[in-house]
Design a protein around this motif. Sequence first.
Motif, PDB file in Angstrom:
ATOM      1  N   GLY A 170     -78.755 -29.278 -18.761  1.00 55.64           N
ATOM      2  CA  GLY A 170     -77.483 -29.620 -19.398  1.00 55.64           C
ATOM      3  C   GLY A 170     -77.261 -31.122 -19.449  1.00 55.64           C
ATOM      4  N   CYS A 171     -77.623 -31.820 -18.388  1.00 56.11           N
ATOM      5  CA  CYS A 171     -77.494 -33.288 -18.375  1.00 56.11           C
ATOM      6  C   CYS A 171     -78.403 -33.927 -19.409  1.00 56.11           C
ATOM      7  CB  CYS A 171     -77.792 -33.828 -16.983  1.00 56.11           C
ATOM      8  SG  CYS A 171     -76.528 -33.467 -15.759  1.00 56.11           S
ATOM      9  N   VAL A 172     -79.621 -33.408 -19.560  1.00 56.55           N
ATOM     10  CA  VAL A 172     -80.543 -33.941 -20.572  1.00 56.55           C
ATOM     11  C   VAL A 172     -79.958 -33.730 -21.965  1.00 56.55           C
ATOM     12  CG1 VAL A 172     -82.812 -33.619 -21.655  1.00 56.55           C
ATOM     13  CG2 VAL A 172     -82.619 -33.697 -19.164  1.00 56.55           C
ATOM     14  N   VAL A 173     -79.453 -32.522 -22.210  1.00 52.21           N
ATOM     15  CA  VAL A 173     -78.878 -32.222 -23.525  1.00 52.21           C
ATOM     16  C   VAL A 173     -77.678 -33.123 -23.800  1.00 52.21           C
ATOM     17  CG1 VAL A 173     -77.638 -30.439 -24.843  1.00 52.21           C
ATOM     18  CG2 VAL A 173     -79.740 -29.856 -23.612  1.00 52.21           C
ATOM     19  N   LEU A 174     -76.805 -33.299 -22.809  1.00 54.49           N
ATOM     20  CA  LEU A 174     -75.628 -34.153 -23.008  1.00 54.49           C
ATOM     21  C   LEU A 174     -76.018 -35.615 -23.238  1.00 54.49           C
ATOM     22  CD1 LEU A 174     -73.098 -32.702 -20.422  1.00 54.49           C
ATOM     23  CD2 LEU A 174     -72.955 -32.609 -22.904  1.00 54.49           C
TER      24      LEU A 174
ATOM     25  N   VAL B 232     -78.891 -36.831 -24.484  1.00 51.57           N
ATOM     26  CA  VAL B 232     -79.497 -36.968 -25.806  1.00 51.57           C
ATOM     27  C   VAL B 232     -78.433 -36.820 -26.895  1.00 51.57           C
ATOM     28  CG1 VAL B 232     -81.147 -35.919 -27.415  1.00 51.57           C
ATOM     29  CG2 VAL B 232     -81.797 -36.291 -25.035  1.00 51.57           C
ATOM     30  N   ALA B 233     -77.494 -35.889 -26.715  1.00 48.41           N
ATOM     31  CA  ALA B 233     -76.423 -35.711 -27.701  1.00 48.41           C
ATOM     32  C   ALA B 233     -75.536 -36.949 -27.777  1.00 48.41           C
ATOM     33  CB  ALA B 233     -75.584 -34.479 -27.351  1.00 48.41           C
ATOM     34  N   ALA B 234     -75.193 -37.527 -26.633  1.00 52.54           N
ATOM     35  CA  ALA B 234     -74.345 -38.720 -26.628  1.00 52.54           C
ATOM     36  C   ALA B 234     -75.030 -39.886 -27.342  1.00 52.54           C
ATOM     37  CB  ALA B 234     -73.986 -39.112 -25.196  1.00 52.54           C
ATOM     38  N   TYR B 235     -76.307 -40.074 -27.089  1.00 50.57           N
ATOM     39  CA  TYR B 235     -77.024 -41.164 -27.750  1.00 50.57           C
ATOM     40  C   TYR B 235     -77.240 -40.858 -29.230  1.00 50.57           C
ATOM     41  CZ  TYR B 235     -77.792 -43.948 -23.613  1.00 50.57           C
ATOM     42  OH  TYR B 235     -77.601 -44.760 -22.514  1.00 50.57           O
ATOM     43  N   SER B 236     -77.382 -39.582 -29.579  1.00 53.02           N
ATOM     44  CA  SER B 236     -77.512 -39.203 -30.988  1.00 53.02           C
ATOM     45  C   SER B 236     -76.211 -39.467 -31.745  1.00 53.02           C
ATOM     46  CB  SER B 236     -77.896 -37.731 -31.113  1.00 53.02           C
ATOM     47  OG  SER B 236     -79.145 -37.503 -30.526  1.00 53.02           O
ATOM     48  N   ILE B 237     -75.099 -39.143 -31.118  1.00 54.73           N
ATOM     49  CA  ILE B 237     -73.801 -39.417 -31.745  1.00 54.73           C
ATOM     50  C   ILE B 237     -73.607 -40.921 -31.909  1.00 54.73           C
ATOM     51  CG2 ILE B 237     -71.299 -39.319 -31.352  1.00 54.73           C
ATOM     52  CD1 ILE B 237     -71.808 -36.538 -30.097  1.00 54.73           C
ATOM     53  N   THR B 238     -74.054 -41.676 -30.926  1.00 57.67           N
ATOM     54  CA  THR B 238     -73.954 -43.129 -31.007  1.00 57.67           C
ATOM     55  C   THR B 238     -74.827 -43.674 -32.143  1.00 57.67           C
ATOM     56  OG1 THR B 238     -73.607 -43.179 -28.620  1.00 57.67           O
ATOM     57  CG2 THR B 238     -74.143 -45.247 -29.657  1.00 57.67           C
ATOM     58  N   ALA B 239     -75.935 -42.983 -32.429  1.00 52.57           N
ATOM     59  CA  ALA B 239     -76.841 -43.425 -33.498  1.00 52.57           C
ATOM     60  C   ALA B 239     -76.393 -42.945 -34.872  1.00 52.57           C
ATOM     61  CB  ALA B 239     -78.248 -42.915 -33.225  1.00 52.57           C
ATOM     62  N   TYR B 240     -75.381 -42.124 -34.943  1.00 49.76           N
ATOM     63  CA  TYR B 240     -74.941 -41.544 -36.218  1.00 49.76           C
ATOM     64  C   TYR B 240     -74.668 -42.583 -37.312  1.00 49.76           C
ATOM     65  CZ  TYR B 240     -72.256 -38.840 -39.572  1.00 49.76           C
ATOM     66  OH  TYR B 240     -71.800 -38.260 -40.719  1.00 49.76           O
ATOM     67  N   PRO B 241     -74.047 -43.715 -37.024  1.00 50.79           N
ATOM     68  CA  PRO B 241     -73.815 -44.699 -38.096  1.00 50.79           C
ATOM     69  C   PRO B 241     -75.085 -45.232 -38.762  1.00 50.79           C
ATOM     70  CG  PRO B 241     -72.355 -45.129 -36.285  1.00 50.79           C
ATOM     71  CD  PRO B 241     -73.311 -44.066 -35.820  1.00 50.79           C
ATOM     72  N   PHE B 242     -76.225 -45.121 -38.112  1.00 47.02           N
ATOM     73  CA  PHE B 242     -77.468 -45.516 -38.775  1.00 47.02           C
ATOM     74  C   PHE B 242     -77.781 -44.594 -39.946  1.00 47.02           C
ATOM     75  CE2 PHE B 242     -79.016 -48.028 -35.042  1.00 47.02           C
ATOM     76  CZ  PHE B 242     -79.229 -49.191 -35.749  1.00 47.02           C
TER      77      PHE B 242
ATOM     78  N   LEU C 293     -83.627 -38.136 -14.645  1.00 45.89           N
ATOM     79  CA  LEU C 293     -83.472 -36.680 -14.732  1.00 45.89           C
ATOM     80  C   LEU C 293     -84.798 -35.964 -14.491  1.00 45.89           C
ATOM     81  CD1 LEU C 293     -80.900 -36.397 -17.634  1.00 45.89           C
ATOM     82  CD2 LEU C 293     -80.538 -35.848 -15.231  1.00 45.89           C
ATOM     83  N   ARG C 294     -85.903 -36.613 -14.799  1.00 42.30           N
ATOM     84  CA  ARG C 294     -87.213 -36.031 -14.468  1.00 42.30           C
ATOM     85  C   ARG C 294     -87.386 -35.944 -12.950  1.00 42.30           C
ATOM     86  NH1 ARG C 294     -91.065 -33.171 -13.404  1.00 42.30           N
ATOM     87  NH2 ARG C 294     -93.202 -33.832 -13.671  1.00 42.30           N
ATOM     88  N   SER C 295     -86.980 -36.981 -12.246  1.00 39.29           N
ATOM     89  CA  SER C 295     -87.036 -36.938 -10.782  1.00 39.29           C
ATOM     90  C   SER C 295     -86.096 -35.871 -10.241  1.00 39.29           C
ATOM     91  CB  SER C 295     -86.681 -38.302 -10.202  1.00 39.29           C
ATOM     92  OG  SER C 295     -87.670 -39.245 -10.501  1.00 39.29           O
ATOM     93  N   ALA C 296     -84.928 -35.746 -10.847  1.00 47.22           N
ATOM     94  CA  ALA C 296     -83.978 -34.712 -10.421  1.00 47.22           C
ATOM     95  C   ALA C 296     -84.563 -33.319 -10.646  1.00 47.22           C
ATOM     96  CB  ALA C 296     -82.654 -34.866 -11.174  1.00 47.22           C
TER      97      ALA C 296
END
Length: 160
Positions: A16-20, A22-32, A66-69
Amino acid sequence: MEHSKIGLLLKTVVVGCVVLAVAAYSITAYPFFNRDILIFYPTIHQYYPYWFCLFAPSLIIILIALRSAWVIVSNIGNDNSFCPENYKRFDRIKTLALIYAGYIFIVEVACFLVFAHKPFLFISSMVLTLVAVGIAVVCKVLAILLKKATDLQDEQSLTI
């Protein structure tokens, strides 16, 4: 609860943390992908590409942590909670969280001073920095506790 069920729940949290993240950074990249959205924010329109190019690499730090986690929760699920590798991994996550906090702080302060003097952007980046420092402190405490528990477990196994 059994260790396997706890391990499965913890793995679900890590996924869930990985998905969140990646989603947060994807939303941040949306203006591109949709430049029209930046029209609504004329004061940040010019510097957004520079800011994002500086901000985006921080996702790599999060994914490494998160890989270490993931390995830690796998060990917990396999009933190997008190192994030396776990406290070393918690210490690694602590280091990565401090690197992330420092990186975000430097990027956001530089962007605040050079490009846009928007208090909301600065405050939100300081919240990210504070959360990262909090995660670093918690991971350091867990590393210390796991080291002590591992030492106690080793002493107990030697006396038997």
